[in-house]
Design a protein around this motif. Structure first.
Motif, PDB file in Angstrom:
ATOM      1  N   PHE A 229       0.889  -1.169   0.000  1.00 41.10           N
ATOM      2  CA  PHE A 229       0.000   0.000   0.000  1.00 41.10           C
ATOM      3  C   PHE A 229       0.918   1.207   0.000  1.00 41.10           C
ATOM      4  O   PHE A 229       1.477   1.548   1.036  1.00 41.10           O
TER       5      PHE A 229
ATOM      6  N   LEU B  38       4.146   1.056   2.065  1.00 41.78           N
ATOM      7  CA  LEU B  38       4.001   0.048   3.118  1.00 41.78           C
ATOM      8  C   LEU B  38       3.929  -1.352   2.502  1.00 41.78           C
ATOM      9  O   LEU B  38       3.029  -1.635   1.713  1.00 41.78           O
TER      10      LEU B  38
ATOM     11  N   VAL C 152       2.858  -4.819   2.904  1.00 38.15           N
ATOM     12  CA  VAL C 152       1.971  -5.545   3.817  1.00 38.15           C
ATOM     13  C   VAL C 152       2.148  -7.056   3.653  1.00 38.15           C
ATOM     14  O   VAL C 152       2.193  -7.790   4.636  1.00 38.15           O
TER      15      VAL C 152
ATOM     16  N   PRO D  33      -0.754 -11.939  14.580  1.00 38.32           N
ATOM     17  CA  PRO D  33      -1.050 -10.699  15.293  1.00 38.32           C
ATOM     18  C   PRO D  33      -1.752  -9.674  14.400  1.00 38.32           C
ATOM     19  O   PRO D  33      -1.710  -9.790  13.173  1.00 38.32           O
ATOM     20  N   SER D  34      -2.384  -8.703  15.032  1.00 35.42           N
ATOM     21  CA  SER D  34      -3.067  -7.646  14.296  1.00 35.42           C
ATOM     22  C   SER D  34      -2.075  -6.905  13.408  1.00 35.42           C
ATOM     23  O   SER D  34      -0.965  -6.609  13.826  1.00 35.42           O
ATOM     24  N   GLY D  35      -2.488  -6.654  12.173  1.00 33.16           N
ATOM     25  CA  GLY D  35      -1.625  -5.921  11.257  1.00 33.16           C
ATOM     26  C   GLY D  35      -0.614  -6.789  10.529  1.00 33.16           C
ATOM     27  O   GLY D  35       0.210  -6.297   9.773  1.00 33.16           O
ATOM     28  N   SER D  36      -0.697  -8.098  10.722  1.00 36.62           N
ATOM     29  CA  SER D  36       0.289  -8.966  10.078  1.00 36.62           C
ATOM     30  C   SER D  36      -0.043  -9.228   8.603  1.00 36.62           C
ATOM     31  O   SER D  36       0.750  -9.799   7.884  1.00 36.62           O
ATOM     32  N   GLY D  37      -1.245  -8.813   8.181  1.00 38.81           N
ATOM     33  CA  GLY D  37      -1.596  -8.940   6.770  1.00 38.81           C
ATOM     34  C   GLY D  37      -2.570 -10.070   6.474  1.00 38.81           C
ATOM     35  O   GLY D  37      -2.771 -10.428   5.309  1.00 38.81           O
ATOM     36  N   LYS D  38      -3.219 -10.615   7.498  1.00 36.57           N
ATOM     37  CA  LYS D  38      -4.147 -11.736   7.283  1.00 36.57           C
ATOM     38  C   LYS D  38      -5.304 -11.343   6.375  1.00 36.57           C
ATOM     39  O   LYS D  38      -5.617 -12.042   5.408  1.00 36.57           O
ATOM     40  N   SER D  39      -5.938 -10.208   6.702  1.00 36.05           N
ATOM     41  CA  SER D  39      -7.080  -9.780   5.882  1.00 36.05           C
ATOM     42  C   SER D  39      -6.630  -9.465   4.472  1.00 36.05           C
ATOM     43  O   SER D  39      -7.298  -9.829   3.499  1.00 36.05           O
ATOM     44  N   THR D  40      -5.508  -8.801   4.352  1.00 39.80           N
ATOM     45  CA  THR D  40      -5.004  -8.434   3.032  1.00 39.80           C
ATOM     46  C   THR D  40      -4.759  -9.687   2.197  1.00 39.80           C
ATOM     47  O   THR D  40      -5.113  -9.745   1.015  1.00 39.80           O
TER      48      THR D  40
ATOM     49  N   GLU E  14     -12.269 -13.328  10.018  1.00 41.29           N
ATOM     50  CA  GLU E  14     -12.696 -13.141  11.401  1.00 41.29           C
ATOM     51  C   GLU E  14     -14.219 -13.057  11.526  1.00 41.29           C
ATOM     52  O   GLU E  14     -14.753 -12.056  11.973  1.00 41.29           O
TER      53      GLU E  14
ATOM     54  N   HIS F 275      -9.492 -15.697  15.448  1.00 37.31           N
ATOM     55  CA  HIS F 275      -8.791 -15.656  16.733  1.00 37.31           C
ATOM     56  C   HIS F 275      -9.332 -16.731  17.668  1.00 37.31           C
ATOM     57  O   HIS F 275      -8.924 -16.811  18.829  1.00 37.31           O
TER      58      HIS F 275
END
Ligand SMILES: Nc1ncnc2c1ncn2[C@@H]1O[C@H](COP(=O)(O)OP(=O)(O)OP(=O)(O)O)[C@@H](O)[C@H]1O
Ligand SMILES: [Mg+2]
Lengths: 240, 228
Positions: free
Chosen positions: A11, A14, A16, A35-42, A162, A194
């Motif tokens: 992005f 960044l 990701v 962890p949060s922000g690790s790129g799972k959703s992306t 999630e 999670h």
């Protein structure tokens, strides 16, 4: 069924996703944690090209979906997605939410599509809510409608981002139950979650992601009880 | 001080004809403006740069210049331009100029209203629609626009009221809407007090009726917020 090679996503400046390779077999349930922000959703959103990959290839059933010549709408008919925030269409009833895409995309005659939608709602235990609008439904009910909506296109793969994270605790079970049934029926799935107990129970394989990479993967028993990587250990010790 | 009711009463037919034309002009302008506005709003939110710039240019020009100037451009400048282009004298009636100018102008404001409505729909709606295999066009048509339209009703009501008042400006090209009717009667009777009071009250009655109607629509849609 899904083959990802060296997937990268930026992005702006960044980075990701920094080079993800993995494979998902037919009927396999792959759970993605991290962890949060690790790129799972992306990562998940790249799998149906809601995010365009910056680099690398993604093959779904042998079709390279990162190729700009691929008709991505056709691919998406085969890949259902369920979102953290449900994203039901608020101006449509539960039944209309489920029947709309089959009618408009697959050109199925409305009576037939609605009959199928009703069956799907029954399957997720919501036949009595068919004519309610989403804002009259609880979170758990909305998410079950969202699952039925995705199933209405008869996808070969389901992606879950999630699916229970924005639910009140007492509603988590009813949604997991639906996903569990799908797993039992042999649906190929990639699930970001999670819910570690759930991951252990339905997951054939767990991917642990951190900072845009798959750091470790393996069967749930192994990965949860004897993680090899330091970062996996640190993450698991925090949440288990 | 005497107030000559008879001046008003004697000229009521003329005033009512003015009311009728003002109302018709506004309905037509906002009607055509809605179509123009929809097209430019869709261009404005598209991901194709040239379309975005074109839409921005249109919207900025029409919102950034006085309506009076726009009316003059359409009624005086454009015919001259077309005449030179075709090599022969060309003209069109004031009514046509008024409709064109008001429609173009309200189209720009309505484009911004629709753009706001479209952008207020959360991103997840488009994503959910696309993830089901809908094209961008299908997602817009079945998911985004119906929700955006609903949110646009109150500002559209305001635009209608603004246009009703601004349409008084077309009196400069001698169209017999309500304002022009007032000017004619005042000139003939030398009773500007009675005449312009009557004109003002007629405008007020129209705008109040419309805002009542808009809030009624809002309440109705508010109650059944989801129904189609
Ligand atoms: N559209 C976007 N534009 C810019 N940055 C983004 C965008 N989407 C995600 N990011 C950034 O990418 C990184 C990874 O985000 P992502 O949502 O994939 O993480 P995640 O692992 O799903 O986290 P979480 O567990 O919190 O959902 C984050 O730093 C996020 O801020
Ligand atoms: Mg996420």
């Amino acid at each position: 069924m899904i083959r990802v090679t060296n997937l990268k996503k930026n992005f702006g400046r960044l980075e990701v996703l920094r080079g993800i390779s993995c494979q998902v077999e037919e009927q396999e349930v792959v759970v993605v944690i991290g962890p949060s922000g690790s790129g799972k959703s992306t990562f998940l959103r790249c799998l149906n090209q809601l995010e365009a990959a910056t680099e690398g290839q993604i093959y779904i059933n042998g079709v390279n979906i990162t190729d700009p010549r691929t008709n991505i709408n056709k691919v998406r008919e085969e890949v259902g997605m369920v979102f953290q925030r449900f994203n039901l269409f608020p101006h449509k009833t539960a039944l209309q939410n489920v029947a709309l895409a089959p009618i408009k995309v697959k050109k199925i005659p409305p009576p037939q599509a609605e009959e199928m939608a009703m069956k799907l709602l029954t399957r997720v235990g919501l036949e009595d809510k068919a004519h309610q609008y989403p804002d009259k439904l609880s979170g758990g009910q909305q998410q079950r409608v969202a699952i039925a909506r995705a199933l209405a296109m008869h996808p070969k793969i389901m992606l879950f981002d999630e699916p229970t994270s924005s639910l009140d605790p007492e509603m988590v079970g009813e949604v997991l139950e639906v996903i569990r049934d799908l797993a039992r029926e042999g649906m190929t799935m990639v699930v970001v979650t999670h819910e570690m107990g759930f991951a252990r129970e339905v997951g054939d394989r767990v991917l642990f992601m951190d900072e845009g990479l798959i750091v470790e993967e393996g069967p749930p028993q192994e990965l949860f009880s004897s993680p090899k990587n330091k970062r996996t250990q640190a993450f698991l010790s925090k949440i288990l | 001080m005497d107030f000559r009711w008879d001046v008003i009463l004697n000229n009521l037919p003329l005033l009512f004809r003015g009311v009728s034309l003002t109302f018709q002009l506004t309905v037509i302008a906002v009607g055509i403006g809605t179509i123009i506005g929809l097209v430019f709003a869709l261009m404005r939110v598209s991901h194709f740069r040239p379309l975005v710039w074109l839409a921005k240019g249109y919207i900025d020009f029409l919102r950034g210049t006085p309506l009076l100037v726009q009316i003059s451009l359409v009624h005086y400048a454009a015919p001259q331009f077309v005449s030179q282009l075709l090599g022969r004298q060309t003209n069109w009636p004031a009514l046509i100029s008024a409709i064109i100018a008001l429609s173009l102008n309200s189209g720009a404001y309505i484009a911004e209203i629709f753009r706001g409505g479209i952008q207020s729909i959360e991103r997840g709606q488009m994503e959910a629609a696309r993830s089901l295999g809908m094209t961008y066009g299908q997602a817009m048509r079945y998911i985004i626009l119906p929700q955006a339209f609903r949110r646009s009703i109150p500002p559209l009501g305001n635009e209608f009221i603004a246009m009703l008042k601004d349409s008084s400006l077309v009196s400069v090209i001698a169209l017999h809407e309500l304002m022009m009717a007032g000017r004619v009667i005042a000139g003939r009777t030398f009773r500007p007090l009675e005449v312009y009071m009557a004109v003002a009250i007629l405008y007020l009655l129209m705008t109040m009726t419309i805002s009542q109607f808009v809030s009624y629509m809002e309440r109705r849609l508010g109650k059944s917020d989801q129904s189609d």
